[in-house]
Design a protein around this motif. Sequence first.
Motif, PDB file in Angstrom:
ATOM      1  N   LYS A  34      56.954  37.538  56.630  1.00 19.89           N
ATOM      2  CA  LYS A  34      58.077  38.322  57.478  1.00 19.89           C
ATOM      3  C   LYS A  34      58.177  37.386  58.683  1.00 19.89           C
ATOM      4  N   GLY A  35      58.486  36.144  58.372  1.00 20.14           N
ATOM      5  CA  GLY A  35      59.030  35.348  59.760  1.00 20.14           C
ATOM      6  C   GLY A  35      57.876  34.888  60.789  1.00 20.14           C
ATOM      7  N   VAL A  36      56.569  35.536  60.324  1.00 17.11           N
ATOM      8  CA  VAL A  36      55.322  34.941  61.306  1.00 17.11           C
ATOM      9  C   VAL A  36      54.667  34.060  60.434  1.00 17.11           C
ATOM     10  N   THR A  37      54.457  32.789  60.960  1.00 16.97           N
ATOM     11  CA  THR A  37      53.613  31.572  60.282  1.00 16.97           C
ATOM     12  C   THR A  37      52.220  31.850  60.570  1.00 16.97           C
ATOM     13  N   LEU A  38      51.377  31.436  59.736  1.00 19.84           N
ATOM     14  CA  LEU A  38      50.065  31.342  59.851  1.00 19.84           C
ATOM     15  C   LEU A  38      49.527  30.480  61.265  1.00 19.84           C
ATOM     16  N   LEU A  39      50.477  29.517  61.385  1.00 21.58           N
ATOM     17  CA  LEU A  39      50.155  28.718  62.715  1.00 21.58           C
ATOM     18  C   LEU A  39      50.298  29.738  63.816  1.00 21.58           C
ATOM     19  N   HIS A  40      51.526  30.587  63.831  1.00 21.71           N
ATOM     20  CA  HIS A  40      51.640  31.686  64.962  1.00 21.71           C
ATOM     21  C   HIS A  40      50.323  32.338  65.323  1.00 21.71           C
ATOM     22  N   PHE A  41      49.824  32.964  64.014  1.00 25.57           N
ATOM     23  CA  PHE A  41      48.599  33.633  64.357  1.00 25.57           C
ATOM     24  C   PHE A  41      47.569  32.768  64.961  1.00 25.57           C
ATOM     25  N   PHE A  42      47.401  31.650  64.551  1.00 27.16           N
ATOM     26  CA  PHE A  42      46.399  30.930  64.954  1.00 27.16           C
ATOM     27  C   PHE A  42      46.625  30.547  66.501  1.00 27.16           C
TER      28      PHE A  42
ATOM     29  N   ALA B  22      48.161  32.450  68.536  1.00 27.26           N
ATOM     30  CA  ALA B  22      48.145  33.809  69.289  1.00 27.26           C
ATOM     31  C   ALA B  22      46.460  34.068  69.414  1.00 27.26           C
ATOM     32  N   GLU B  23      45.741  33.713  68.322  1.00 28.96           N
ATOM     33  CA  GLU B  23      44.313  34.007  68.500  1.00 28.96           C
ATOM     34  C   GLU B  23      43.524  33.062  69.425  1.00 28.96           C
TER      35      GLU B  23
ATOM     36  N   LEU C 165      41.733  34.611  72.826  1.00 26.01           N
ATOM     37  CA  LEU C 165      40.355  34.241  72.891  1.00 26.01           C
ATOM     38  C   LEU C 165      40.163  33.661  74.144  1.00 26.01           C
ATOM     39  N   LEU C 166      40.992  32.919  74.774  1.00 21.48           N
ATOM     40  CA  LEU C 166      40.890  32.217  76.092  1.00 21.48           C
ATOM     41  C   LEU C 166      40.969  33.141  77.418  1.00 21.48           C
ATOM     42  N   ILE C 167      41.904  34.275  76.979  1.00 26.67           N
ATOM     43  CA  ILE C 167      42.195  35.308  78.040  1.00 26.67           C
ATOM     44  C   ILE C 167      40.916  36.109  78.062  1.00 26.67           C
ATOM     45  N   VAL C 168      40.139  36.500  76.787  1.00 26.62           N
ATOM     46  CA  VAL C 168      39.091  37.342  76.777  1.00 26.62           C
ATOM     47  C   VAL C 168      37.959  36.605  77.477  1.00 26.62           C
ATOM     48  N   TRP C 169      37.824  35.185  76.981  1.00 24.63           N
ATOM     49  CA  TRP C 169      36.496  34.827  77.806  1.00 24.63           C
ATOM     50  C   TRP C 169      36.891  34.441  79.220  1.00 24.63           C
ATOM     51  N   ALA C 170      37.845  34.342  79.632  1.00 23.99           N
ATOM     52  CA  ALA C 170      38.048  34.053  81.071  1.00 23.99           C
ATOM     53  C   ALA C 170      37.871  35.133  81.797  1.00 23.99           C
ATOM     54  N   TYR C 171      38.239  36.387  81.296  1.00 18.93           N
ATOM     55  CA  TYR C 171      37.994  37.778  81.772  1.00 18.93           C
ATOM     56  C   TYR C 171      36.653  37.985  81.505  1.00 18.93           C
TER      57      TYR C 171
ATOM     58  N   ILE D 168      40.506  30.978  56.285  1.00 16.76           N
ATOM     59  CA  ILE D 168      39.132  30.883  56.827  1.00 16.76           C
ATOM     60  C   ILE D 168      39.118  29.998  58.242  1.00 16.76           C
ATOM     61  N   LEU D 169      39.907  28.985  58.044  1.00 16.24           N
ATOM     62  CA  LEU D 169      39.850  27.975  59.087  1.00 16.24           C
ATOM     63  C   LEU D 169      40.714  28.220  60.222  1.00 16.24           C
ATOM     64  N   LEU D 170      41.944  28.976  60.228  1.00 16.91           N
ATOM     65  CA  LEU D 170      42.805  29.219  61.140  1.00 16.91           C
ATOM     66  C   LEU D 170      42.733  30.670  61.681  1.00 16.91           C
ATOM     67  N   ILE D 171      42.093  31.534  60.763  1.00 19.99           N
ATOM     68  CA  ILE D 171      41.994  32.901  61.300  1.00 19.99           C
ATOM     69  C   ILE D 171      40.669  33.349  61.603  1.00 19.99           C
ATOM     70  N   CYS D 172      39.802  33.093  60.716  1.00 23.84           N
ATOM     71  CA  CYS D 172      38.519  33.626  60.814  1.00 23.84           C
ATOM     72  C   CYS D 172      37.679  32.834  61.718  1.00 23.84           C
ATOM     73  N   TYR D 173      37.828  31.420  61.820  1.00 26.06           N
ATOM     74  CA  TYR D 173      36.989  30.498  62.820  1.00 26.06           C
ATOM     75  C   TYR D 173      37.269  30.950  64.196  1.00 26.06           C
ATOM     76  N   PRO D 174      38.518  31.358  64.732  1.00 25.07           N
ATOM     77  CA  PRO D 174      38.757  31.763  66.035  1.00 25.07           C
ATOM     78  C   PRO D 174      38.168  33.006  66.439  1.00 25.07           C
ATOM     79  N   LEU D 175      38.040  33.830  65.237  1.00 25.03           N
ATOM     80  CA  LEU D 175      37.467  35.157  65.218  1.00 25.03           C
ATOM     81  C   LEU D 175      35.997  35.265  65.567  1.00 25.03           C
ATOM     82  N   TYR D 176      35.250  34.184  64.921  1.00 29.00           N
ATOM     83  CA  TYR D 176      33.964  34.075  65.045  1.00 29.00           C
ATOM     84  C   TYR D 176      33.801  33.530  66.398  1.00 29.00           C
ATOM     85  N   LEU D 177      34.408  32.940  67.086  1.00 25.91           N
ATOM     86  CA  LEU D 177      34.081  32.488  68.428  1.00 25.91           C
ATOM     87  C   LEU D 177      34.467  33.500  69.441  1.00 25.91           C
TER      88      LEU D 177
END
Length: 230
Positions: free
Chosen positions: A42-50, A52-53, A57-63, A128-137
Motif C-alpha cells: 500500500k505504498g509503504v516499502t520495506l525500506l521505509h519500515f527499516f 522507521a525502525e 530504535l535510536l530514540i528509545v535507546w537515547a531515552y 529478517i535482515l531489515l525488520i527482525c534484525y533491528p527488532l532484536y537490537l
Amino acid sequence: MISNKSLPIAFVVLFLMLGVIWWPSYSNLGDLFGYAENADYKGVTLLHFFKAELLVLLIVWAYLMSYKKGNRTTDGNKYVRQHLILMMFVIGQVFMGFFAGGFLVHQDASWYQVIHGANEVMPSQAVILLICYPLYLFFGGGAYIYTRTRMPKFVRHKEVAFMVLTFAPLAFLPYYDSSLMDVKRDIAQLTYMATYWLLSVGWVGLGVIYIVIHSAKEILHGLSNPHTEM
C-alpha cells in the motif's frame, strides 16, 4: 558468570560463530536494499519500515540511556515494576526469535535451493535482515540498557547473558545450500548445523532462561519486601 575481563573473548567467540552462519548467506546475497525499495505494501516499502525502525530504535535507546538515578530510592514495589519491564523486553525478544527462527527461516527453503546461485533476495531473507534484525537490537539491546541504567547490581556478571540474548538470534537466517561454501560439503554442513544449534541452545538457555530465572527471583524478593529499599 564470566568476569568482565573475559567479555572481549566471549564477544569475539560469539561473532566468529555468527560469521559461520552469515558467510554462506551474505556471500551470495543480492541487492538487498534495491529489493527493499521495490517491495511495498500500500505504498509503504520495506525500506521505509527499516528506516522507521532504526529511528525508533535510536530514540528509545537515547531515552533509556538518559536516565539518571541520582538520589532516587527504589523500594520493593518499584523494583518489581522494573523487573516486569525487563521481562517485557525479554518476551519481545523471544517472540521475535521464534517468529524469525521458527517461521520465516523455513518459508523459502525450496526456492533458495533452486536459485541460490543467482544472487537473489528471498522475501523472508529481506524481512529478517531489515525488520527482525533491528527488532532484536530494540528488545535485546533495550533490555541491557534498561537494566544497566536502572538496576546496575542485577546486570553485574550477567553481561554475557545479555549479549547472547541480543546477538544470538542474528543466526536465525533462511536455509542455505552448503555447496555455497568452497569446502567439502559434509564438513560445511556439519559445521553450520553445529554452530547454529549451539547458538540456538545458548540463546534459550543462557540468554533467555538464565535472565528470566534470576529476574523472577528478584521479583519474589521485591514482593516479599514491598517497602524496603532495594
